[in-house]
Design an enzyme around this catalytic site. Structure first.
Site, PDB file in Angstrom:
ATOM      1  N   GLY A 190       0.665  -0.994   0.011  1.00 27.00           N
ATOM      2  CA  GLY A 190      -0.063  -0.025   0.177  1.00 27.00           C
ATOM      3  C   GLY A 190       1.023   1.237   0.472  1.00 27.00           C
ATOM      4  N   CYS A 191       2.296   1.407   0.592  1.00 26.85           N
ATOM      5  CA  CYS A 191       2.971   2.204  -0.519  1.00 26.85           C
ATOM      6  C   CYS A 191       3.313   2.458  -1.148  1.00 26.85           C
ATOM      7  CB  CYS A 191       4.007   1.567   1.451  1.00 26.85           C
ATOM      8  SG  CYS A 191       3.950   1.704   2.923  1.00 26.85           S
ATOM      9  N   GLN A 192       3.358   3.303  -1.740  1.00 26.46           N
ATOM     10  CA  GLN A 192       4.316   3.694  -2.973  1.00 26.46           C
ATOM     11  C   GLN A 192       6.085   3.537  -3.517  1.00 26.46           C
ATOM     12  OE1 GLN A 192       4.251   7.750  -4.308  1.00 26.46           O
ATOM     13  NE2 GLN A 192       4.599   6.957  -6.790  1.00 26.46           N
ATOM     14  N   SER A 193       6.678   3.653  -2.494  1.00 28.41           N
ATOM     15  CA  SER A 193       8.033   3.207  -1.623  1.00 28.41           C
ATOM     16  C   SER A 193       7.866   2.056  -1.300  1.00 28.41           C
ATOM     17  CB  SER A 193       9.051   4.741  -0.852  1.00 28.41           C
ATOM     18  OG  SER A 193       8.175   4.825   0.321  1.00 28.41           O
TER      19      SER A 193
END
Length: 150
Positions: free
Chosen positions: A60-63
């Site tokens: 769910g994190c872009q990074s």
């Protein structure tokens, strides 16, 4: 500041949140707050490579973000890392509030510091989603530890 204010573990999660709000209140510009966030992230201890696995990855994190729990219901410890400077700073704040606390306190503590320092308004939607995913995973670990105690 006295030595106790500089310690990484405060008496409670709520106290840690108040300290974070006080620190960010020193900066009037958001560019200064972002720089402080990046500086906090640089102070995170490095996460050993063996923990940078799919099992510890926060989705769910872009990074890329990894969150590693240890301890038990009486005191949970978290280590985390990201490949993003700003996200590393967010991790540093989250760990100050939630790491080295009882599982029940972790589950019960809402991340009020996000609102109080203005992060909610200044994070991109993808970073906000990533922060929410990280908090959900952290609280999930704490809930599992609290449940296994009974």
């Amino acid at each position: 500041m006295n030595d106790t204010a500089m310690s990484t573990t405060t008496n409670s999660a709520d106290e840690a949140q108040r300290e974070i709000a006080d620190e960010f209140a020193y900066f009037s510009e958001w560019s200064e707050r972002y720089q402080y966030l990046i500086d906090l992230g640089r102070q995170l201890p490095p996460l050993p490579e063996e923990y940078k696995t799919e099992a510890f990855r926060v989705h769910g994190c872009q990074s890329m973000v990894w969150l590693v729990p240890s301890g038990d219901a009486s005191r949970m410890h978290f280590e985390a890392a990201s490949d993003s400077a700003i996200v590393s700073g967010l991790i540093a704040l989250v760990l100050r509030v939630y790491s080295d606390r009882p599982a029940a306190e972790i589950v019960a503590t809402e991340p009020d510091f996000i609102q109080s320092i203005g992060l909610a308004k200044h994070l991109s939607p993808t970073r906000s989603n990533g922060l929410a995913a990280m908090l959900a995973k952290l609280k999930g670990y704490a809930a599992a530890a609290a449940g296994s105690k009974e």
